[in-house]
Scaffold this motif. Structure first.
Motif, PDB file in Angstrom:
ATOM      1  N   LYS A  62       2.339   8.373  -0.080  1.00  0.00           N
ATOM      2  CA  LYS A  62       1.470   9.441  -0.821  1.00  0.00           C
ATOM      3  C   LYS A  62       0.950  10.280   0.578  1.00  0.00           C
ATOM      4  O   LYS A  62       0.713  11.512   0.678  1.00  0.00           O
ATOM      5  CB  LYS A  62       0.196   8.836  -1.328  1.00  0.00           C
ATOM      6  CG  LYS A  62       0.877   8.466  -2.873  1.00  0.00           C
ATOM      7  CD  LYS A  62      -0.401   7.655  -3.526  1.00  0.00           C
ATOM      8  CE  LYS A  62      -1.330   8.540  -3.950  1.00  0.00           C
ATOM      9  NZ  LYS A  62      -2.524   7.760  -5.103  1.00  0.00           N
ATOM     10  N   LYS A 119       1.008  -0.986  -0.048  1.00  0.00           N
ATOM     11  CA  LYS A 119       0.006   0.130  -0.163  1.00  0.00           C
ATOM     12  C   LYS A 119       0.931   1.375   0.008  1.00  0.00           C
ATOM     13  O   LYS A 119       1.959   1.160   0.741  1.00  0.00           O
ATOM     14  CB  LYS A 119      -0.885   0.025   1.265  1.00  0.00           C
ATOM     15  CG  LYS A 119      -1.929   1.079   1.190  1.00  0.00           C
ATOM     16  CD  LYS A 119      -2.591   1.405   2.276  1.00  0.00           C
ATOM     17  CE  LYS A 119      -3.544   2.662   2.202  1.00  0.00           C
ATOM     18  NZ  LYS A 119      -4.210   3.144   3.193  1.00  0.00           N
ATOM     19  N   ASP A 120       0.522   2.206  -0.724  1.00  0.00           N
ATOM     20  CA  ASP A 120       1.388   3.398  -1.151  1.00  0.00           C
ATOM     21  C   ASP A 120       1.254   4.493   0.261  1.00  0.00           C
ATOM     22  O   ASP A 120       0.479   5.417   0.225  1.00  0.00           O
ATOM     23  CB  ASP A 120       1.166   3.931  -2.225  1.00  0.00           C
ATOM     24  CG  ASP A 120       2.166   5.206  -2.661  1.00  0.00           C
ATOM     25  OD1 ASP A 120       2.974   5.470  -1.573  1.00  0.00           O
ATOM     26  OD2 ASP A 120       1.949   5.774  -3.832  1.00  0.00           O
ATOM     27  N   TYR A 121       1.580   4.097   1.319  1.00  0.00           N
ATOM     28  CA  TYR A 121       1.417   5.015   2.386  1.00  0.00           C
ATOM     29  C   TYR A 121       2.161   6.388   2.254  1.00  0.00           C
ATOM     30  O   TYR A 121       2.175   7.154   2.984  1.00  0.00           O
ATOM     31  CB  TYR A 121       1.772   4.397   3.724  1.00  0.00           C
ATOM     32  CG  TYR A 121       3.209   4.158   4.259  1.00  0.00           C
ATOM     33  CD1 TYR A 121       3.855   3.118   3.954  1.00  0.00           C
ATOM     34  CD2 TYR A 121       3.890   5.271   5.030  1.00  0.00           C
ATOM     35  CE1 TYR A 121       5.336   3.109   4.214  1.00  0.00           C
ATOM     36  CE2 TYR A 121       5.058   5.134   5.302  1.00  0.00           C
ATOM     37  CZ  TYR A 121       5.871   3.811   4.881  1.00  0.00           C
ATOM     38  OH  TYR A 121       7.092   3.917   5.360  1.00  0.00           O
TER      39      TYR A 121
END
Lengths: 125, 110, 98
Positions: free
Chosen positions: A70, A66-68
């Motif tokens: 960002k 998950k692209d945390y």
């Protein structure tokens, strides 16, 4: 009125680990957002492998993470404007000052340590 | 728990938040609000769309403080007050707007 | 602003000790507890304490002897768990390296 309302303790969150192989970075950021939501003055520090969290051109979704990262760009809405990066940690890893967040400050080891020492409560992740 | 949309079953958590935010569209938002007996006005929509965009941009649902600060930049002081937002979403603006926007509930938030 | 660095892991196994030593400023103290007591023999720590004499290093005697870490060098001061509270209150803040 509880003491908490008069509590102006400053919080430092020290990031020491790379972003994807452990949940430390995500947990540190979640903690920062919660402190921010409660108007607790909070600063983020990146040292050692922690600097890998803030470098640009990463692609977490390509490895099913998950692209945390960002979420770092939303920190300003939580009044977290103090983001400090250790210059020595960057140069040891042959990294340039290319970051995915804007308002970061790259500091010498000495300046970094002095700022860290000025906070009342320090959490290391 | 589930809601039925277009003969499809959409899974939600116990509090009615969609489990998969990609299943959302504006018709689903209406259904989610109906289950709380709320009819969505244009003012509601403004906030719901804003929260949705916030999530898609930052991969996190905004807590109330962040929501008001971000909305201030977009819509100006008046619509960014928590009083205005609470009038629209009585159970807590971040919590409720996030739900109708099909997003996960913000962590520890009103 | 004197900081108390609480080290709980062995520097022979990970870099928490090295990072801790890297963040110390004059007048800080280091406290070795649990596996941190293995650092009583760590060359990086010994070197730092010999060079920077204004940094004090404490260790929990019980934790050290349990790990057969006997006869540490003179630069280390043995304390008991009961003394930890006082250490925390005589420093401005603390950080845990676990």
């Amino acid at each position: 009125m509880s003491d908490i309302q008069h509590n102006t303790k400053t919080v430092a969150i020290l990031n020491t680990q790379a972003p994807f192989s452990s949940s430390a970075g995500k947990e540190a950021l979640d903690a920062a957002l919660i402190f921010g939501s409660f108007e607790q003055p909070t600063s983020l520090f990146f040292i050692g492998d922690g600097v890998f969290q803030v470098i640009g051109d990463q692609n977490p979704t390509s490895i099913e993470s998950k692209d945390y990262l960002k979420t770092f760009s939303a920190l300003e809405f939580y009044d977290i404007d103090n983001i400090y990066i250790c210059e020595q940690s960057l140069s040891e890893r042959n990294l340039t000052a290319n970051f995915h967040i804007d308002n970061v400050q790259v500091l010498s080891k000495q300046a970094f340590n002095e700022l860290l020492h000025q906070h009342n409560v320090i959490y290391r992740f | 728990m589930t809601i039925i949309y277009n003969n499809q079953t959409l899974a939600t958590d116990k509090q009615g938040y969609l489990l998969d935010f990609t299943q959302w569209n504006e018709d689903v938002a209406v259904l989610l609000a109906e289950s709380d007996d709320i009819e969505l006005s244009e003012s509601h929509w403004e906030v719901i769309r804003f929260v949705r965009t916030f999530y898609l941009t930052y991969n996190t649902s905004p807590a109330i403080r962040a929501l008001t600060k971000a909305m201030k930049a977009e819509f100006g002081e008046e619509k960014a007050s928590s009083r205005y937002l609470y009038r629209l979403f009585k159970e807590g603006p971040a919590k409720q707007a996030t739900k109708y926007a099909g997003l996960p509930k913000p962590a520890r938030c009103i | 602003m004197a900081m108390l660095h609480i080290v709980r892991t062995s520097g022979f196994n990970n870099n928490a000790l090295a990072q801790c030593l890297d963040t110390t400023l004059p007048h800080d103290s280091i406290l070795l507890i649990d596996d941190g007591c293995y650092n009583l023999q760590h060359p990086l720590l010994l070197e730092l304490l010999l060079q920077k004499t204004d940094i004090k290093c404490f260790y929990i005697g019980l934790h050290a002897t349990a790990r057969a870490q006997l006869k540490p060098a003179d630069v280390f001061a043995e304390i008991s768990l009961d003394d930890v509270n006082e250490l925390i209150f005589t420093h401005n803040n603390s950080i845990t390296w676990s």
